[in-house]
Design a protein around this motif. Structure first.
Motif, PDB file in Angstrom:
ATOM      1  N   VAL A  85      39.174  37.138  25.483  1.00  0.00           N
ATOM      2  CA  VAL A  85      39.121  36.476  26.780  1.00  0.00           C
ATOM      3  C   VAL A  85      39.087  37.551  27.868  1.00  0.00           C
ATOM      4  O   VAL A  85      39.992  38.384  27.963  1.00  0.00           O
ATOM      5  N   ALA A  86      38.016  37.553  28.664  1.00  0.00           N
ATOM      6  CA  ALA A  86      37.821  38.523  29.732  1.00  0.00           C
ATOM      7  C   ALA A  86      37.964  37.804  31.068  1.00  0.00           C
ATOM      8  O   ALA A  86      37.204  36.872  31.357  1.00  0.00           O
ATOM      9  N   VAL A  87      38.915  38.236  31.872  1.00  0.00           N
ATOM     10  CA  VAL A  87      39.267  37.517  33.094  1.00  0.00           C
ATOM     11  C   VAL A  87      39.059  38.399  34.316  1.00  0.00           C
ATOM     12  O   VAL A  87      39.666  39.475  34.434  1.00  0.00           O
ATOM     13  N   ASP A  88      38.213  37.941  35.225  1.00  0.00           N
ATOM     14  CA  ASP A  88      38.054  38.611  36.507  1.00  0.00           C
ATOM     15  C   ASP A  88      38.987  37.947  37.506  1.00  0.00           C
ATOM     16  O   ASP A  88      38.751  36.818  37.924  1.00  0.00           O
ATOM     17  N   ALA A  89      40.054  38.654  37.852  1.00  0.00           N
ATOM     18  CA  ALA A  89      40.993  38.161  38.860  1.00  0.00           C
ATOM     19  C   ALA A  89      40.841  38.942  40.152  1.00  0.00           C
ATOM     20  O   ALA A  89      41.751  38.973  40.987  1.00  0.00           O
ATOM     21  N   GLY A  90      39.695  39.608  40.314  1.00  0.00           N
ATOM     22  CA  GLY A  90      39.399  40.301  41.552  1.00  0.00           C
ATOM     23  C   GLY A  90      40.301  41.479  41.852  1.00  0.00           C
ATOM     24  O   GLY A  90      40.409  41.910  42.996  1.00  0.00           O
ATOM     25  N   GLY A  91      40.957  42.011  40.808  1.00  0.00           N
ATOM     26  CA  GLY A  91      41.845  43.147  41.011  1.00  0.00           C
ATOM     27  C   GLY A  91      43.172  42.785  41.648  1.00  0.00           C
ATOM     28  O   GLY A  91      43.914  43.671  42.091  1.00  0.00           O
ATOM     29  N   CYS A  92      43.510  41.500  41.693  1.00  0.00           N
ATOM     30  CA  CYS A  92      44.740  41.046  42.341  1.00  0.00           C
ATOM     31  C   CYS A  92      45.973  41.471  41.550  1.00  0.00           C
ATOM     32  O   CYS A  92      46.091  41.171  40.355  1.00  0.00           O
ATOM     33  N   LEU A  93      46.893  42.175  42.218  1.00  0.00           N
ATOM     34  CA  LEU A  93      48.140  42.616  41.584  1.00  0.00           C
ATOM     35  C   LEU A  93      49.359  41.909  42.184  1.00  0.00           C
ATOM     36  O   LEU A  93      50.492  42.215  41.807  1.00  0.00           O
ATOM     37  N   GLN A  94      49.130  40.963  43.083  1.00  0.00           N
ATOM     38  CA  GLN A  94      50.246  40.252  43.705  1.00  0.00           C
ATOM     39  C   GLN A  94      50.705  39.067  42.864  1.00  0.00           C
ATOM     40  O   GLN A  94      51.802  38.551  43.067  1.00  0.00           O
ATOM     41  N   THR A  95      49.842  38.641  41.925  1.00  0.00           N
ATOM     42  CA  THR A  95      50.138  37.481  41.086  1.00  0.00           C
ATOM     43  C   THR A  95      49.776  37.807  39.641  1.00  0.00           C
ATOM     44  O   THR A  95      48.693  38.338  39.388  1.00  0.00           O
ATOM     45  N   ALA A  96      50.679  37.482  38.714  1.00  0.00           N
ATOM     46  CA  ALA A  96      50.347  37.632  37.294  1.00  0.00           C
ATOM     47  C   ALA A  96      49.559  36.416  36.837  1.00  0.00           C
ATOM     48  O   ALA A  96      49.862  35.276  37.220  1.00  0.00           O
TER      49      ALA A  96
END
Length: 222
Positions: A85-96
């Motif tokens: 599973v490959a997830v693009d979370a836009g580099g967000c580190l404020q939310t797991a």
């Protein structure tokens, strides 16, 4: 708004083809593609993989909006054993976007791994599993805020590299390579030849030959 889950109609590779890619170091995948398949080098495994072991599987893709892990949930439900599973979370580190519960669910279903361009949590637990590789950009204790948006099985950009459903995700302690499914069969013999070539170089150096001899360097005395 509901999470969009697209049908994935890609060709599923034979197990022997994936095993062959598992024998290819990410460094070799980089060399034979001039580095274009390598994702952001800041995305690292939570636990160092054992010597010679790699994560490999065809991609189930997810795009998550900031703070929303709906696409993560649907992707983990959609993925089959042996897929990544490959997830693009836009580099967000404020939310797991996942933690012990979701990764434990994926592990129990024999999903081959999880790679997230964003944060994970419950690091102590996940990093102690030697049979479930998880790569991420970072970690945070803060959990997601909603589960209603995003998309599954569309094309994403993961750490600067385009990923389509069915592409091969190859990971080891040097990083992550995304091998386009459309190129996989053509690239594999090239990568295998490069592995043999590097083994030959090492063998020649072990016999006492110099770098100049092995790499046929030219020089001029001055």
């Amino acid at each position: 708004m509901a999470t969009r889950v697209h049908k994935a109609g890609y060709q599923r590779l034979e197990a022997e083809e994936l095993r062959a890619w598992a024998a290819i170091p990410v460094t070799i995948a980089s060399d034979v593609t001039a580095g274009r398949v390598i994702a952001d080098t800041k995305i690292r495994p939570l636990r160092a993989l054992p010597l010679g072991r790699r994560m490999v599987g065809q991609a189930v893709t997810a795009w998550c909006e900031r703070g929303d892990f709906g696409a993560m949930l649907h992707a983990l439900d959609t993925a089959r054993a042996g897929e990544v599973v490959a997830v693009d979370a836009g580099g967000c580190l404020q939310t797991a976007y996942a933690g012990e519960i979701l990764c434990g669910y994926a592990r129990a279903r024999k999903i081959a791994g999880l790679v997230v361009n964003g944060a994970l949590r419950d690091i102590d637990t996940i990093a102690n599993w030697d049979d479930f590789p998880a790569f991420c950009l970072g970690n945070t204790a803060q959990g997601p805020l909603s589960k209603e948006r995003g998309a599954v099985n569309g094309e994403i950009v993961f750490g600067g590299v385009a990923v389509r459903p069915g592409d091969i995700v190859l990971g080891d302690n040097d990083g992550l390579a995304i091998i386009p499914l459309s190129e996989a069969r053509a690239l594999l013999p090239i990568a295998q030849e490069r592995v043999r070539m590097e083994a030959s170089w090492s063998a020649e150096l072990a016999k006492g030959r110099t770098l100049a001899e092995v790499f046929a360097l030219s020089s001029e005395a001055v």
